[in-house]
Design an enzyme around this catalytic site. Structure first.
Site, PDB file in Angstrom:
ATOM      1  CB  SER A 133       1.412  14.138 -12.519  1.00 58.34           C
ATOM      2  OG  SER A 133       1.492  12.777 -12.108  1.00 58.34           O
TER       3      SER A 133
ATOM      4  CE1 TYR B 109       0.447   7.222  -8.792  1.00 58.14           C
ATOM      5  CE2 TYR B 109       0.056   7.848 -11.079  1.00 58.14           C
ATOM      6  CZ  TYR B 109       0.152   6.877 -10.103  1.00 58.14           C
ATOM      7  OH  TYR B 109      -0.026   5.562 -10.430  1.00 58.14           O
ATOM      8  CG  HIS B 110       2.588   9.798 -13.773  1.00 56.60           C
ATOM      9  ND1 HIS B 110       1.587  10.714 -14.015  1.00 56.60           N
ATOM     10  CD2 HIS B 110       2.062   8.594 -14.074  1.00 56.60           C
ATOM     11  CE1 HIS B 110       0.515  10.090 -14.463  1.00 56.60           C
ATOM     12  NE2 HIS B 110       0.765   8.799 -14.508  1.00 56.60           N
TER      13      HIS B 110
ATOM     14  CB  THR C 250       1.921   4.179 -13.477  1.00 54.86           C
ATOM     15  OG1 THR C 250       1.383   4.825 -14.630  1.00 54.86           O
ATOM     16  CG2 THR C 250       2.978   5.101 -12.910  1.00 54.86           C
TER      17      THR C 250
ATOM     18  CE  LYS D 175       2.578   4.435  -8.394  1.00 59.92           C
ATOM     19  NZ  LYS D 175       2.316   3.286  -7.533  1.00 59.92           N
TER      20      LYS D 175
HETATM   21  P1  NAD Z   1      -6.612   3.321  -4.431  1.00 63.76           P
HETATM   22  O1  NAD Z   1      -6.366   4.708  -3.950  1.00 63.76           O
HETATM   23  O2  NAD Z   1      -8.003   2.888  -4.682  1.00 63.76           O
HETATM   24  O3  NAD Z   1      -5.928   2.274  -3.417  1.00 63.76           O
HETATM   25  C1  NAD Z   1      -4.757   2.527  -2.706  1.00 63.76           C
HETATM   26  C2  NAD Z   1      -4.980   2.033  -1.280  1.00 63.76           C
HETATM   27  O4  NAD Z   1      -3.792   2.259  -0.511  1.00 63.76           O
HETATM   28  C3  NAD Z   1      -6.115   2.791  -0.582  1.00 63.76           C
HETATM   29  O5  NAD Z   1      -7.010   1.878   0.017  1.00 63.76           O
HETATM   30  C4  NAD Z   1      -5.401   3.655   0.447  1.00 63.76           C
HETATM   31  O6  NAD Z   1      -6.195   3.860   1.600  1.00 63.76           O
HETATM   32  C5  NAD Z   1      -4.147   2.835   0.724  1.00 63.76           C
HETATM   33  N1  NAD Z   1      -2.999   3.625   1.174  1.00 63.76           N
HETATM   34  C6  NAD Z   1      -2.466   4.739   0.604  1.00 63.76           C
HETATM   35  N2  NAD Z   1      -1.429   5.177   1.315  1.00 63.76           N
HETATM   36  C7  NAD Z   1      -1.274   4.323   2.357  1.00 63.76           C
HETATM   37  C8  NAD Z   1      -0.378   4.255   3.458  1.00 63.76           C
HETATM   38  N3  NAD Z   1       0.576   5.169   3.649  1.00 63.76           N
HETATM   39  N4  NAD Z   1      -0.508   3.226   4.351  1.00 63.76           N
HETATM   40  C9  NAD Z   1      -1.479   2.302   4.184  1.00 63.76           C
HETATM   41  N5  NAD Z   1      -2.372   2.317   3.177  1.00 63.76           N
HETATM   42  C10 NAD Z   1      -2.263   3.332   2.274  1.00 63.76           C
HETATM   43  O7  NAD Z   1      -5.715   3.134  -5.738  1.00 63.76           O
HETATM   44  P2  NAD Z   1      -5.709   1.934  -6.797  1.00 63.76           P
HETATM   45  O8  NAD Z   1      -6.365   2.411  -8.028  1.00 63.76           O
HETATM   46  O9  NAD Z   1      -6.155   0.688  -6.159  1.00 63.76           O
HETATM   47  O10 NAD Z   1      -4.154   1.842  -7.081  1.00 63.76           O
HETATM   48  C11 NAD Z   1      -3.315   0.913  -6.390  1.00 63.76           C
HETATM   49  C12 NAD Z   1      -1.906   1.002  -6.934  1.00 63.76           C
HETATM   50  O11 NAD Z   1      -1.927   0.673  -8.324  1.00 63.76           O
HETATM   51  C13 NAD Z   1      -1.317   2.398  -6.819  1.00 63.76           C
HETATM   52  O12 NAD Z   1       0.021   2.327  -6.422  1.00 63.76           O
HETATM   53  C14 NAD Z   1      -1.431   2.948  -8.215  1.00 63.76           C
HETATM   54  O13 NAD Z   1      -0.424   3.860  -8.485  1.00 63.76           O
HETATM   55  C15 NAD Z   1      -1.317   1.704  -9.072  1.00 63.76           C
HETATM   56  N6  NAD Z   1      -1.977   1.906 -10.369  1.00 63.76           N
HETATM   57  C16 NAD Z   1      -3.335   2.090 -10.443  1.00 63.76           C
HETATM   58  C17 NAD Z   1      -3.930   2.314 -11.694  1.00 63.76           C
HETATM   59  C18 NAD Z   1      -5.412   2.525 -11.845  1.00 63.76           C
HETATM   60  O14 NAD Z   1      -5.866   2.721 -12.979  1.00 63.76           O
HETATM   61  N7  NAD Z   1      -6.193   2.479 -10.786  1.00 63.76           N
HETATM   62  C19 NAD Z   1      -3.136   2.364 -12.861  1.00 63.76           C
HETATM   63  C20 NAD Z   1      -1.768   2.183 -12.750  1.00 63.76           C
HETATM   64  C21 NAD Z   1      -1.198   1.949 -11.499  1.00 63.76           C
END
Ligand code: NAD
Length: 405
Positions: free
Chosen positions: A195, A197-198, A156, A201
């Site tokens: 946070s 969460y951050h 992120t 990362k």
């Molecule tokens: P999301 O929560 O919709 O998707 C994450 C998926 O991973 C979910 O389907 C969840 O069930 C699965 N998951 C989580 N832990 C797991 C585990 N231990 N084993 C198996 N599956 C697991 O989130 P997203 O928005 O799709 O984000 C995906 C990635 O992209 C994340 O790492 C997030 O930090 C990064 N990201 C997202 C955004 C955003 O704006 N959505 C921005 C920056 C970075």
């Protein structure tokens, strides 16, 4: 139109961890459409958190089986699904890599909401154990498999922190002269997580640096901005392929909350002066950037490849203005629940992806589609109590859910 860059790609086998999620599902479909063989791994934890928070995607997302059937129904190559917890089932993960022998693993499988991670000790601990444990399992399993698997991870922009005024944010590294001795070094950009969460990362980045140096793993870390948009050219092929849209105050990003408020004809609630600048990227471009990263692994022995996966930056008040101009909605400033400066600059380098031929979708061009085809279309499915700050953001709530990303 950047379709030309896809004409010469080589088909690979790709395991998509977290492929049922908001970024993972459309990416799995895009990779499949490009001709890659895709295996989705997910423990459905995001759907379970919806149950815990008593909210649901605004869009009617289908079960993984229904999604896979629908994809084959529109002529897509079969996608396989493995129900697995990446953080808790190390041996199964290792066996999966050994038997599938993928060229690349795309790792989305983390708890991704900053507000959720800050809720209480249980969610803090879950976020650290799930995210750091999962990332480490992936790295250890790749090493133990002995296979040359390229790890592509979603990081992120938040690792840089937002208080970096006065210069462009580079792609991952800075060149420094270390004291004493004036030693030249290329080091990771200092990390300022806002946070838990951050912070996970940031810890992921250290693990990547170590495993690259110690085991020569090929790793790409994508420092992504806030992803907006719901559907892609692939997910619109059948309504059963629809992507999730989170609008609640834990998982809904600032833009989705504004869209929801506009559809409900409530004022758009801007924190403080709305001078916070954020980086954005459309979901279709997320999928494209990941496909580009899969296509361009770093050479063995090269430092972790870091891209800023960002299309543009906007101030929150400007987002509110754009949506207000499109919908006629009012804008209302409320006190900022986040622990951050009200105003910040954010200039982000994204030359690496642009250099690979990528031309991003802009908010100005794509936002109306979200207003009409998502927020307005599904607004009857909205649980108003989850979006309205007046019924929701009391003092305790402000402390517990103090962020919009
Ligand atoms: P999301 O929560 O919709 O998707 C994450 C998926 O991973 C979910 O389907 C969840 O069930 C699965 N998951 C989580 N832990 C797991 C585990 N231990 N084993 C198996 N599956 C697991 O989130 P997203 O928005 O799709 O984000 C995906 C990635 O992209 C994340 O790492 C997030 O930090 C990064 N990201 C997202 C955004 C955003 O704006 N959505 C921005 C920056 C970075």
């Amino acid at each position: 139109d950047d379709d030309a860059i896809w004409s010469s790609i080589k088909a690979k086998k790709v395991v998509v961890l977290g492929g049922d999620g908001f970024c993972g599902w459309p990416t799995a479909l895009f990779l499949s459409e490009l001709g890659h063989e895709v295996v989705v791994v997910d423990n459905l934890s995001r759907r379970k958190i919806d149950v815990e928070l008593e909210c649901d995607s605004l869009t009617p997302i289908q079960s993984m089986n229904e999604r896979m059937r629908a994809w084959e129904g529109v002529g897509g190559s079969p996608i396989r699904f493995v129900y697995m917890d990446v953080a808790a089932e190390y041996q199964r993960l290792l066996q999966l890599l050994e038997s599938e022998k993928p060229d690349a693993v795309v790792h989305f499988a983390e708890q991704r909401a900053a507000p959720y991670s800050q809720k209480n000790s249980a969610t803090k601990r879950y976020t650290v154990e799930n995210n750091v444990g999962g990332t480490h399992n992936v790295l250890a399993a790749v090493v133990e498999s002995g296979l040359d698997i390229h790890v592509v991870h979603l990081g992120t922009m938040g690792v840089y922190g937002y208080g970096t005024a006065g210069g462009e944010i580079p792609e991952g590294y800075i060149d420094v002269l270390m004291q004493p001795g004036n030693r030249e070094a290329r080091i990771l950009h200092p990390m300022y997580p806002g946070s838990v969460y951050h912070a996970t990362k940031c810890l992921d980045q250290i693990l990547f640096q170590f495993y690259q140096r110690n085991d020569q793993l090929r790793i790409t870390d994508l420092h992504q901005g806030i992803v907006w948009g719901t559907n892609t050219a692939q997910t619109v092929k059948d309504e059963r392929l629809v992507n999730r849209f989170d609008y609640d105050s834990d998982y809904g990003t600032v833009l989705n909350r504004f869209l929801m408020q506009a559809a409900l004809e409530y004022p758009l609630t801007v924190y403080g002066t709305g001078g916070q600048t954020r980086a954005f990227i459309h979901i279709q471009d997320t999928a494209k950037c990941i496909a580009l990263a899969v296509e361009n692994p770093p050479k063995s022995g090269a430092m972790v490849e870091i891209f800023n996966q960002v299309a543009e930056t906007h101030r929150v008040r400007d987002l509110a203005r754009i949506i207000s101009e499109m919908t006629g909605c009012e804008v209302k400033n409320i006190s900022n629940p986040r622990n951050e400066a009200d105003e910040n600059e954010l200039v982000v380098a994204n030359r690496k992806f642009q250099g690979l031929g990528w031309s991003p979708i802009t908010l100005q061009a794509g936002l109306l589609d979200e207003v009409v085809n998502i927020a307005a279309k599904y607004k009857d499915r909205c649980d108003v109590s989850k979006v309205l700050p007046s019924s929701f953001w009391n003092k305790t709530r402000l402390q517990a859910c103090g962020t919009s990303q």
